[in-house]
Design a protein around this motif. Structure first.
Motif, PDB file in Angstrom:
ATOM      1  N   LEU A   1       0.864  -1.203   0.000  1.00 29.02           N
ATOM      2  CA  LEU A   1       0.000   0.000   0.000  1.00 29.02           C
ATOM      3  C   LEU A   1       0.893   1.244   0.000  1.00 29.02           C
ATOM      4  O   LEU A   1       1.142   1.877   1.030  1.00 29.02           O
ATOM      5  CB  LEU A   1      -0.925  -0.015   1.228  1.00 29.02           C
ATOM      6  CG  LEU A   1      -1.796  -1.260   1.397  1.00 29.02           C
ATOM      7  CD1 LEU A   1      -2.561  -1.210   2.720  1.00 29.02           C
ATOM      8  CD2 LEU A   1      -2.768  -1.410   0.235  1.00 29.02           C
ATOM      9  N   GLN A   2       1.377   1.591  -1.172  1.00 31.90           N
ATOM     10  CA  GLN A   2       2.368   2.661  -1.272  1.00 31.90           C
ATOM     11  C   GLN A   2       1.771   4.058  -1.043  1.00 31.90           C
ATOM     12  O   GLN A   2       2.509   5.014  -0.866  1.00 31.90           O
ATOM     13  CB  GLN A   2       3.051   2.590  -2.636  1.00 31.90           C
ATOM     14  CG  GLN A   2       3.845   1.310  -2.824  1.00 31.90           C
ATOM     15  CD  GLN A   2       4.583   1.271  -4.143  1.00 31.90           C
ATOM     16  OE1 GLN A   2       4.656   2.268  -4.874  1.00 31.90           O
ATOM     17  NE2 GLN A   2       5.146   0.111  -4.476  1.00 31.90           N
ATOM     18  N   GLN A   3       0.447   4.135  -1.061  1.00 30.15           N
ATOM     19  CA  GLN A   3      -0.172   5.447  -0.843  1.00 30.15           C
ATOM     20  C   GLN A   3      -0.233   5.842   0.637  1.00 30.15           C
ATOM     21  O   GLN A   3      -0.415   7.020   0.965  1.00 30.15           O
ATOM     22  CB  GLN A   3      -1.598   5.480  -1.444  1.00 30.15           C
ATOM     23  CG  GLN A   3      -2.689   4.789  -0.620  1.00 30.15           C
ATOM     24  CD  GLN A   3      -2.804   3.307  -0.926  1.00 30.15           C
ATOM     25  OE1 GLN A   3      -1.818   2.645  -1.247  1.00 30.15           O
ATOM     26  NE2 GLN A   3      -4.031   2.776  -0.833  1.00 30.15           N
ATOM     27  N   ILE A   4      -0.087   4.886   1.549  1.00 31.43           N
ATOM     28  CA  ILE A   4      -0.227   5.221   2.968  1.00 31.43           C
ATOM     29  C   ILE A   4       1.077   5.834   3.498  1.00 31.43           C
ATOM     30  O   ILE A   4       2.179   5.526   3.014  1.00 31.43           O
ATOM     31  CB  ILE A   4      -0.632   3.996   3.823  1.00 31.43           C
ATOM     32  CG1 ILE A   4       0.504   2.982   3.897  1.00 31.43           C
ATOM     33  CG2 ILE A   4      -1.919   3.388   3.314  1.00 31.43           C
ATOM     34  CD1 ILE A   4       0.246   1.863   4.903  1.00 31.43           C
ATOM     35  N   THR A   5       0.921   6.712   4.506  1.00 30.74           N
ATOM     36  CA  THR A   5       2.076   7.358   5.147  1.00 30.74           C
ATOM     37  C   THR A   5       2.335   6.763   6.520  1.00 30.74           C
ATOM     38  O   THR A   5       3.484   6.612   6.931  1.00 30.74           O
ATOM     39  CB  THR A   5       1.816   8.876   5.295  1.00 30.74           C
ATOM     40  OG1 THR A   5       1.541   9.425   4.007  1.00 30.74           O
ATOM     41  CG2 THR A   5       3.013   9.584   5.889  1.00 30.74           C
TER      42      THR A   5
END
Length: 217
Positions: A91-95
């Motif tokens: 999930l590369q969109q999460i920070t």
């Protein structure tokens, strides 16, 4: 929807504006693709304390393009080797994962995030400008304030004029009283003079009569 024994999200309603969803302490093990369909604008998702065991159950979250924070505390998946690295890769969109980013920096508290969201909303409102009629109302209020100020100034001026007028009236009354007293004194003097002249005229008349009687003798 915390601790409500929820096992499926199939009947979740459409919540297009929803940004934060709490689903902790339930019995969810999969079916997360519904979230992308019903809540496409989620930014924060809490799935702590659920029955999520492997990465495949989370693949559906890739469609939540705005997702920034994901919590999976007390889920069986957290026991996997390289758990955090695998989630950030999937999930590369999460920070933030479980409250920390990839460098182990703690996420800001929800209150600060709400303030930031509020600031963004305020900026959008400022850019949009005030609603129609708002400026006109402000102008009317300003005009009313100016009228009130002018009225108060006029009232003060009228009070000063009134005091000056009364003072002048009082002075004039005193002068009129003085004139009246002087007029009475002059009248009394004139009457006294007339009385004296009348007495002198009677005396002359009596003297003339006495002289005529002496000549007849």
């Amino acid at each position: 929807m915390i601790n409500v024994e929820l096992s499926s999200l199939a009947r979740l309603p459409n919540l297009n504006k929803l940004r934060k969803l709490e689903l902790s302490n339930n019995k969810i093990s999969g079916g997360l693709e519904v979230l992308a369909e019903k809540c496409p604008n989620l930014t924060h998702l809490n799935l702590s304390g659920n029955k999520i065991k492997d990465l495949s159950a989370l693949e559906a979250l890739q469609n939540l393009k705005n997702l920034k924070s994901l919590d999976l505390f007390n889920c069986e998946i957290t026991t996997l080797e390289d758990y955090r690295e695998s989630i950030f890769e999937l999930l590369q969109q999460i920070t933030y994962l479980d409250g920390f980013d990839q460098e182990d920096n703690e996420a800001p508290d929800s209150g600060a995030e709400d303030d930031e969201d509020g600031d963004e909303d305020d900026e959008e409102e400022d850019e949009a400008g005030p609603p129609e009629g708002f400026e006109e109302e402000e102008e009317e209020e300003e005009e009313e304030e100016e009228d009130d100020e002018a009225g108060s100034e006029l009232g003060e001026g009228e009070e000063e004029v009134g005091l000056s007028y009364l003072m002048r009236e009082e002075i004039q009354d005193e002068e009129d009283d003085d004139d009246y007293v002087e007029g009475e004194e002059e009248e009394e003097e004139d009457e006294e003079e007339e009385e004296e002249e009348g007495l002198r005229g009677e005396k002359r008349k009596r003297d003339a009569e006495d002289d005529g009687e002496e000549e007849d003798d």
